[in-house]
Scaffold this motif. Sequence first.
Motif, mmCIF file in Angstrom:
data_model
loop_
_atom_site.group_PDB
_atom_site.id
_atom_site.type_symbol
_atom_site.label_atom_id
_atom_site.label_comp_id
_atom_site.label_asym_id
_atom_site.label_seq_id
_atom_site.Cartn_x
_atom_site.Cartn_y
_atom_site.Cartn_z
ATOM 1 N N ALA A 102 42.675 19.544 -36.977
ATOM 2 C CA ALA A 102 43.368 18.318 -37.609
ATOM 3 C C ALA A 102 42.461 17.515 -38.605
ATOM 4 O O ALA A 102 41.317 18.047 -38.836
ATOM 5 C CB ALA A 102 43.638 17.473 -36.246
ATOM 6 N N SER A 104 40.792 14.157 -40.025
ATOM 7 C CA SER A 104 40.348 12.970 -39.736
ATOM 8 C C SER A 104 41.122 11.941 -40.598
ATOM 9 O O SER A 104 41.394 12.233 -41.711
ATOM 10 C CB SER A 104 38.842 12.709 -40.174
ATOM 11 O OG SER A 104 38.565 11.531 -39.935
ATOM 12 N N GLY A 146 37.487 11.665 -28.078
ATOM 13 C CA GLY A 146 38.740 10.753 -28.742
ATOM 14 C C GLY A 146 38.603 9.322 -28.721
ATOM 15 O O GLY A 146 38.293 8.863 -27.736
ATOM 16 N N TYR A 173 46.813 10.746 -30.585
ATOM 17 C CA TYR A 173 45.319 11.010 -30.962
ATOM 18 C C TYR A 173 45.489 10.466 -32.362
ATOM 19 O O TYR A 173 45.857 10.735 -33.452
ATOM 20 C CB TYR A 173 44.954 12.562 -31.049
ATOM 21 C CG TYR A 173 44.797 13.364 -29.920
ATOM 22 C CD1 TYR A 173 44.632 12.484 -28.466
ATOM 23 C CD2 TYR A 173 45.233 14.688 -29.670
ATOM 24 C CE1 TYR A 173 44.644 13.245 -27.290
ATOM 25 C CE2 TYR A 173 45.143 15.272 -28.212
ATOM 26 C CZ TYR A 173 45.016 14.542 -27.171
ATOM 27 O OH TYR A 173 44.987 15.158 -25.834
ATOM 28 N N ASN A 175 42.746 10.050 -34.324
ATOM 29 C CA ASN A 175 42.069 10.766 -35.214
ATOM 30 C C ASN A 175 41.393 9.516 -36.592
ATOM 31 O O ASN A 175 41.269 9.816 -37.620
ATOM 32 C CB ASN A 175 42.636 11.896 -36.029
ATOM 33 C CG ASN A 175 43.010 12.757 -35.395
ATOM 34 O OD1 ASN A 175 42.321 13.234 -34.138
ATOM 35 N ND2 ASN A 175 44.007 13.448 -35.504
ATOM 36 N N MET A 180 36.434 8.690 -35.381
ATOM 37 C CA MET A 180 36.725 9.993 -35.461
ATOM 38 C C MET A 180 36.393 10.982 -36.890
ATOM 39 O O MET A 180 37.333 11.083 -37.232
ATOM 40 C CB MET A 180 38.111 10.252 -34.732
ATOM 41 C CG MET A 180 38.000 9.763 -33.313
ATOM 42 S SD MET A 180 39.784 10.214 -32.562
ATOM 43 C CE MET A 180 39.754 11.889 -32.524
ATOM 44 N N TYR A 207 38.655 21.426 -30.585
ATOM 45 C CA TYR A 207 39.733 20.383 -31.283
ATOM 46 C C TYR A 207 38.540 20.107 -32.707
ATOM 47 O O TYR A 207 37.701 19.328 -32.571
ATOM 48 C CB TYR A 207 39.946 19.065 -30.525
ATOM 49 C CG TYR A 207 40.865 18.202 -31.226
ATOM 50 C CD1 TYR A 207 42.194 18.243 -31.161
ATOM 51 C CD2 TYR A 207 40.520 17.035 -32.216
ATOM 52 C CE1 TYR A 207 43.286 17.331 -31.598
ATOM 53 C CE2 TYR A 207 41.193 16.216 -32.596
ATOM 54 C CZ TYR A 207 42.794 16.513 -32.424
ATOM 55 O OH TYR A 207 43.514 15.485 -33.045
ATOM 56 N N LEU A 209 38.077 18.431 -36.162
ATOM 57 C CA LEU A 209 38.280 17.567 -37.453
ATOM 58 C C LEU A 209 37.845 17.965 -38.620
ATOM 59 O O LEU A 209 36.551 18.199 -38.833
ATOM 60 C CB LEU A 209 37.969 16.059 -36.866
ATOM 61 C CG LEU A 209 38.958 15.556 -35.672
ATOM 62 C CD1 LEU A 209 38.216 13.983 -35.520
ATOM 63 C CD2 LEU A 209 40.247 15.286 -36.316
ATOM 64 N N ASP A 211 37.415 16.654 -42.870
ATOM 65 C CA ASP A 211 37.762 15.555 -44.035
ATOM 66 C C ASP A 211 37.499 16.099 -45.456
ATOM 67 O O ASP A 211 37.279 17.168 -45.819
ATOM 68 C CB ASP A 211 36.968 14.428 -43.699
ATOM 69 C CG ASP A 211 35.483 14.515 -43.593
ATOM 70 O OD1 ASP A 211 35.019 15.477 -44.215
ATOM 71 O OD2 ASP A 211 34.734 13.640 -43.060
#
Length: 563
Positions: A102, A104, A146, A173, A175, A180, A207, A209, A211
């Motif tokens: 996922a 951020s 989380g 969630y 994020n 996060m 999971y 994250l 960016d």
Amino acid sequence: MRGVTRRRVLRHAMGASAALALPWGAGAPSANAAGTQLKKYVEKVPLPGAGIVVATGSSIAFTQVEIERQLHPDLPPTPLWAYDDGSGLKGQAGSFGMAVIAQSGTPLQASFTHMLPSTYPEWIPVDTRLTRLGNQVRVMTHLHGGFVDAGSDGNPAVTPDGFGRGQTQTVFYTNQRPEMPASLLWFHDHGLGATRLNVFAGLAAAYILRDQFDTGREPNPIGIPGGPYEIPLVVQDRQFNSDGTFLYPTSDIEGVTWIGEYFGDVMLVNGKVWPFLNVEPRLYRFRILNGCNARILNLDIPGTKMWQIGAEGGLWDISVPVKQLVLAPAERADVIVDFSTLAGQRVPMSNHQPPKPVATPAPTLTQVMQIRVGTTVTQPGPTTIPSNLPGRAADLPSPVTTRFITLNEVAPETADWFLNLNAAGFSQASEQDANPAVGTVEDWVYINLTGDTHPMHTHLVTFQVVGRTPFDAAAYQGAAPGAGPNGVPGGFDPTPFATGPMLPPDPTERGFKDTVKVNPGSFTRIRAKFDLPNGVSAPQTYVHHCHILEHEDNDMMRPFAVG
């Protein structure tokens, strides 16, 4: 009822398998549950590929199902509980068959529909003293690390009965930045009184994250390995029955199923038994998670140079040279490893007993996996370690208050054996529970009155490890102003009983964390800012607990409310 010593519990946990040393079939090789006859390093570590779910939209849906995977060529297929995104987890091997990627700053709605058996199968021994609904399989997914509202946290203070077969848990969630950042989180089951069993059966997944700085691509904008040179490694210990099912031993105390800690005699990496990993002679990035129920790992890779660049709370501001990684259950390490001088060699990733003051009753389990270094480099990639990274420094301001929390073990080695925090079990009322105001900074001091190290995990927040202070635990207990309802102390200030100055955190505890090792013979101070996600109103209820899953289930967990 018969008492049982911790030594006898461990001997039972590791030795019960000997009675199950049955052949797989006529003419087939035999092995016992201790795993000593399973050949090492015969299959590759499963790498990211099928089963990696890139969250490109605003929602994602999973079904919790039972699958079968062969975890070693000499084992029959093993039934596993898994998160299925609709792909059937094709190509995945092992209990960590799923990873979500996922972004951020981009929120994500997730749903989890329970399509597992309605009651526990024989190979999962539930202790109905600890579960509210007996032998029913009740599940609840928690995003570990989380920053979410309490209803999306997946914690038993909000949803004590979890979710039954056919029911769906829907969560949001956030994020949210900066709480996060790009980091390795994981989601796992958190069913009340059965977390140890549901995670043992396979309900856990990564999971990740990303960016704009840590894109995961090769080359990565911040000068660290990416693409095929960034490898998540989930390390778990397990035991096996002769039919390929996982073995979870039970207590030899009359009327008791729960055991104090689960320790395997076989190591799994990304769900495969003692696998090997092919690498090129260059820099790699390993994202390592200790996914064990209770085992504290002490990992090394001889002949290499390693630098840790982050932990649970994401990247650090600088890189730190390390020789070993001491990771308690749920701790993560983001590490760069240099294989450039080992072309053509085979080196082990090994596990050792952790150094003092870390204390654990785990029996030795040395081999983890083998690393096979090739002779050519396909993509050169970075050759130097960045001196500066875009991570957060752990620099929280002074706290507005300090709370003291004792870690207690009650009636050990008896049928009434359990653990608690501040003298109260999870469902008992306590005036000492935390109630931090939104936006305030608090220090929490964990006071270990047991003989083992406990990895303490706090939901909602990441925190700064301030330090550890040696103290006289016996004198502290003797001076307790009043024992709690279970005859053990609740929290009061241990500072007068200190036997030396506070020691600074280990270099591998730089930055922000969500799990901290609380060692015996000392009290451990952490510092956190108790914010809530944007748009979420107080009060919100969360939990903090020991992440040795057997301890969490019985009963080292307490709620806290923000606001």
